[in-house]
Design an enzyme around this catalytic site. Structure first.
Site, PDB file in Angstrom:
ATOM      1  N   ASN A   1      72.312 140.058  35.163  1.00 51.89           N
ATOM      2  CA  ASN A   1      72.554 141.326  35.329  1.00 51.89           C
ATOM      3  C   ASN A   1      71.953 142.177  34.388  1.00 51.89           C
ATOM      4  OD1 ASN A   1      73.880 140.360  37.865  1.00 51.89           O
ATOM      5  ND2 ASN A   1      75.770 141.102  37.368  1.00 51.89           N
TER       6      ASN A   1
ATOM      7  N   HIS B   1      77.775 134.966  30.447  1.00 54.78           N
ATOM      8  CA  HIS B   1      77.194 135.841  31.427  1.00 54.78           C
ATOM      9  C   HIS B   1      75.510 135.776  30.932  1.00 54.78           C
ATOM     10  CE1 HIS B   1      76.179 138.846  34.160  1.00 54.78           C
ATOM     11  NE2 HIS B   1      77.279 139.796  33.772  1.00 54.78           N
TER      12      HIS B   1
ATOM     13  N   TYR C   1      71.844 141.758  31.071  1.00 53.25           N
ATOM     14  CA  TYR C   1      72.773 141.816  29.562  1.00 53.25           C
ATOM     15  C   TYR C   1      71.822 140.809  28.609  1.00 53.25           C
ATOM     16  CZ  TYR C   1      76.067 144.179  32.646  1.00 53.25           C
ATOM     17  OH  TYR C   1      76.637 145.166  33.403  1.00 53.25           O
TER      18      TYR C   1
ATOM     19  N   ASN D   1      69.901 147.037  35.664  1.00 53.98           N
ATOM     20  CA  ASN D   1      69.931 147.235  34.275  1.00 53.98           C
ATOM     21  C   ASN D   1      68.494 147.150  33.799  1.00 53.98           C
ATOM     22  OD1 ASN D   1      72.385 148.079  33.470  1.00 53.98           O
ATOM     23  ND2 ASN D   1      73.030 146.001  33.424  1.00 53.98           N
TER      24      ASN D   1
ATOM     25  N   THR E   1      83.818 143.776  36.175  1.00 49.70           N
ATOM     26  CA  THR E   1      84.300 144.954  35.389  1.00 49.70           C
ATOM     27  C   THR E   1      85.118 145.779  36.059  1.00 49.70           C
ATOM     28  OG1 THR E   1      82.248 144.938  33.913  1.00 49.70           O
ATOM     29  CG2 THR E   1      83.571 146.713  33.659  1.00 49.70           C
TER      30      THR E   1
END
Length: 356
Positions: free
Chosen positions: A178, A175, A180, A235, A25
């Protein structure tokens, strides 16, 4: 003996080497349209020496955005803007996949338009804060997705994949890592559902399986990669015993003939060779090197058969000609963390390449 600088065929495309630019990102898609810019085209074209570039996370729908100034692939304007990026990379001789990233509960309503709020498999807020244009804000409790909304989200991924092909990408990476949305369905602390999308292993892998399947049906499995990070606590994810879930996930996906599996390795390194053994296709490894960045030593993981390709993150950010530097043993530019996210060309397109 296979080395990082040998070619590899991935999804029917011959790549010049096995050094992959990992998705990172960068938050440079400023403006209301969430469209990539000319500066982004320069950034990616500078790194076209990679065997494969995987872009920063791209939201497949408006509600999938979790950070400021991240790009999308769900409007005609975004498709046109991404075409300038892919054309630049291809002119420079590179290959590029779009990473499709729905952030799920990670985000904030202030980042979303039209009264949208972050969504997730269950109404469980993440601990921590997210950066917004108004400064850091606490994560909010996401709205639990309904069955119909889950189906729509799967369709959004497939539509974004079609848009990626229209925009000139060589393929897409989903993805699933992580913390998400895909990862949120896989993890027990974020998926409290008792319907067919939760509960035991089969329920928790279902969303990932159906997203990957829908995307593969939309553009062909040979154009699709999947990134996973078993046991990664980023996260506010908790997966104390990820082996069963991820081995089951790979078993269900093995028959799709995907372009690759991309493992973001965690401290549980014992799981890596098990995943490598059961995965029938190309295995891309982003090795666990914390607190150091992935360096030249990781290339031996190709030579010993641990992986087919190695993904580099921060070192690629600071060294646009990284494969050449790896081949010559350096030297390497040092990444400037202060310029990782947002801003202009500084710390983005101004890192020098080696002189001829």
């Amino acid at each position: 003996m296979t080395t990082a600088f040998d070619p590899i065929v991935l999804g029917g495309k011959r790549l010049a080497n096995r050094v992959v630019m990992a998705p990172m990102t960068r938050s440079r898609a400023s403006g209301p349209g969430a469209e990539p810019t000319g500066l982004m085209a320069t950034y990616y074209a500078q790194r076209a020496g990679a065997g494969l570039i995987v872009t920063e996370g791209i939201q497949p729908s408006p509600v999938g955005q979790g950070y400021p100034d991240t790009p999308g692939l769900h409007t005609a304007g975004q498709v046109r803007a991404w075409r300038t990026v892919t054309d630049a990379v291809h002119r420079a001789g590179g290959a590029i996949f779009a990473q499709l990233m729905h952030t799920g509960r990670i985000g904030h309503p202030s980042l979303l338009a039209d009264g949208l709020v972050p969504v997730g498999p269950s109404a469980v807020a993440a601990e921590g804060r997210v950066y917004t244009h108004q400064g850091p804000k606490e994560f909010v409790t996401p709205r639990e997705l309904s069955e119909a909304e889950i189906r729509q989200t799967i369709a959004d991924f497939a539509d974004a994949a079609r848009n990626a092909v229209e925009a000139g990408f060589d393929g897409v990476e989903i993805h699933g890592a992580n913390g998400y949305l895909v990862h949120q369905f896989l993890a027990p602390n974020t998926n409290h559902r008792t319907d067919a999308w939760g509960g035991g292993t089969e329920g928790r892998i279902r969303f990932a399986v159906e997203v990957v399947t829908a995307v593969a049906e939309a553009i062909g499995g040979d154009r699709v990669g999947l990134r996973i990070s078993p046991g990664n606590p980023f996260n506010d994810i908790s997966e104390d015993y990820p082996d069963e879930v991820y081995l089951a996930l790979l078993d269900r996906l093995a028959g799709l003939d995907l372009a690759y599996l991309h493992l973001m390795e965690g401290p549980n390194r014992e799981l890596t060779p098990r995943l490598r053994k059961v995965w029938p296709g190309t295995f891309v490894l982003n090795p666990f090197t914390y607190p150091d960045v992935t360096g030249p030593d990781a290339l031996t993981l190709i030579e010993d058969g641990s992986a087919d390709a190695i993904a580099y993150g921060a070192l690629f950010l600071a060294n646009p000609d990284l494969p050449r530097r790896l081949a010559s043993g350096g030297p390497f530019n040092t990444p400037d963390k202060a310029t990782f996210y947002g801003g202009d060309h500084r710390g983005y397109t101004d890192y020098p390449a080696l002189s001829a």
